[in-house]
Design a protein around this motif. Structure first.
Motif: not given
Lengths: 280, 284
Positions: B195, B198-199, B203-204, B236, B239, B263-265, B271
């Motif tokens: 996780d 992923r983070r 994020q989008r 996008e 942060s 919102v998805s990673g 990555r």
């Protein structure tokens, strides 16, 4: 030890048992033993059907077979030692480590963990067991076929005395032991070569070539100084067991020489294998 | 590697996954550095550590002239810690576990690739293990086989074993693992819980709306860089952007009729590519 459940225990008896089972149940091994058994059978049958008798040629003791079937084993050993026995021993000894590496099973044995030194020792004992098995097959099949096709009776030794069948059988077993010991040096060489490669055929061929080369070197008078050190020097020295009293000179010299080869090539194999990167 | 985890070891071909595993198992020596496994220094403690480790390295390997069962029996005798009394029972249990009981007496050369793979996994399960190292466990398996391996790994992890799975297949790792490490060109690029990885990605935000133009205006006004496709606006989220819930609130306050907001990673694939580079020449 198969009954030992403590984590540190176990000398590798179970692994040795498994090694011997795999070796002697393998079709290739059985075929090679069958080929060795065929030597006395072919020899005896050939002598039996050619009634011409002794022409004075051929291997030692060949002409004596018709008088006494007990000579079949002896003649077969003389025939098998220069080529057939080293050939089969070369296949088994050359296959020891390289064969496992070629199949990829070596990495699994080591991860098990079999332990590298233990694996080498087990593999060498397996090869030595084959030397004994190969020799015994020739002697035993020779005795059986000899008894079937020819008369069997008391044997006249090279020193002139006559001994009974039981006494002679004991001498034959001593000879089998002698021949087995003779092959231990070659087995150690094969084991070492086998640690150098993951292509078993290469290790087998190299081992067999070395045994032939050593025999050729042993016959060149110019290289006489080398002969006491060749592992093939005493290969045919078992006629001592056909004298009374039995002379153990060759037995001792041969044993010492083979022991030397086992120690030297055993350490070489250990030195190579203990630190080898297993990539196959 | 936390114990009890399923640890994915990810990297493109040639990135050093198998080399790392070989060094862990004492098959090769590291040219420098120190290796510790199960809390002990390797390779000095190999004899103590390896019995607690089951492994599938560089694909399964067997004696083709022996049956599947005989292969496992042979492998088990090599382990000094394995008690001979229970050998047959343990071999049968391992075969059962990977579903090969029916083919146990077949010669290994008659096995299909998937059966060999499963027999290899059975070999790693002969003894109760603290750690399983599985190098490309689903290589050569059909979709059903892949699923089976995945559920097998899941059930093993459920029994408390720590499992180290290497793969170049991202989707595999994503479905099986709780933790992940990424290798590239012989270097460890990152490691941690899945996780978290992923983070780490960008994020989008995705807005499904009837008022596309308004949404674009609002998002642009917040310093984002929206893109439109049909009725969907995506942007996008750096942060330092507004948290998503406030973003949604702004949109609604400005009269944008929001049908959907998510919102998805970044996908793990993005990555992964970020970490290992693009194209075929990643390993240089």
């Amino acid at each position: 030890m198969s009954q030992d459940s403590s984590p540190a225990g176990g000398l590798g008896v179970a692994l040795l048992g498994s090694e011997l089972r795999v070796l002697f149940r393998r079709t290739r091994t059985i075929a090679m033993l069958g080929a060795l058994a065929a030597i006395p059978i072919l020899l005896a049958v050939a002598v039996r059907i050619t009634t011409g008798g002794d022409s004075g040629r051929g291997p030692a003791f060949l002409g004596d077979i018709t008088q006494n079937g007990l000579f079949v084993s002896l003649t077969s050993l003389v025939v098998a030692i220069p080529l057939f026995l080293p050939l089969t021993v070369g296949v088994v000894a050359g296959d020891t480590i390289a064969g496992e590496a070629g199949l990829g099973t070596l990495r699994y044995l080591l991860v098990a963990p079999a332990g590298r030194i233990r694996l080498l020792v087990v593999k060498y004992i397996g090869a030595a067991a084959f030397c004994l098995a190969g020799t015994l097959v020739i002697v035993i099949f020779g005795a059986i076929i000899g008894a079937l096709l020819f008369p069997v009776g008391p044997v006249t030794l090279l020193s002139g005395q006559t001994v009974g069948v039981a006494d002679y059988a004991g001498r034959m077993l001593m000879m089998a032991l002698y021949v087995t010991i003779s092959l231990l040096g070659l087995s150690a060489i094969g084991l070492f070569i086998s640690t150098l490669t993951s292509v078993p055929v290469g290790a087998m061929a190299a081992t067999i070539v070395l045994s032939t080369a050593a025999q050729i070197l042993g016959q060149l008078p110019q290289l006489a100084f080398l002969q006491p050190w060749l592992f093939t020097t005493y290969w045919l020295g078992f006629a001592d067991f056909l004298r009374s009293p039995v002379s153990f000179d060759n037995f001792q010299s041969n044993g010492l020489l083979q022991l030397g080869y086992v120690v030297v090539f055993g350490f070489l194999a250990y030195g190579r294998f203990a630190t080898k990167d297993i990539l196959s | 590697m936390p114990s009890g985890s399923v640890f994915g070891f990810l990297g493109p071909n040639g990135s050093g996954k198998t080399s790392t595993i070989r060094m862990l198992l004492g098959l090769t020596r590291a040219s420098s550095g120190e290796i510790r496994m199960l809390g002990r220094t390797m390779p000095t403690s190999l004899a103590q550590v390896l019995p607690r480790v089951g492994a599938l390295v560089e694909g399964p390997a067997f004696y083709p002239f022996l049956s599947g069962r005989a292969n496992l029996l042979r492998l088990d005798t090599a382990d000094r810690a394995a008690p001979g009394r229970t050998r047959e029972a343990r071999v049968d249990a391992a075969l059962e576990r990977v579903g090969l009981t029916h083919a146990a007496s077949k010669k290994a050369h008659a096995y299909s690739l998937g059966m060999k793979q499963r027999l290899g996994i059975a070999g790693a399960l002969l003894m109760p293990r603290d750690l399983l190292i599985l190098d490309e466990p689903s290589n050569g398996l059909d979709p059903q086989g892949t699923r089976e391996v995945r559920s097998l790994i899941g059930s093993l992890a459920g029994e408390g074993a720590t499992i180290f799975v290497s793969s170049h297949l991202l989707s595999e790792i994503e479905q099986m693992c709780t933790h992940v490490a990424v290798m590239s060109a012989g270097r460890l690029m990152t490691q941690g819980p899945l996780d978290e990885l992923r983070r780490q990605g960008v994020q989008r935000a995705r807005v499904d709306t009837l008022d596309v133009d308004d949404a674009v205006r609002v998002l642009a006004g917040l310093g984002l860089d929206p893109a439109v496709s049909g009725s969907v606006v995506t942007a996008e989220l750096p942060s330092d952007a507004l948290p998503p819930e406030q973003l949604n609130q702004r949109l609604v306050e400005q009269g944008v009729r929001v049908r959907g907001f998510s919102v998805s990673g970044a996908s793990l694939e993005d990555r992964f590519v970020d970490l290992t580079g693009e194209g075929f020449d990643v390993a240089g």
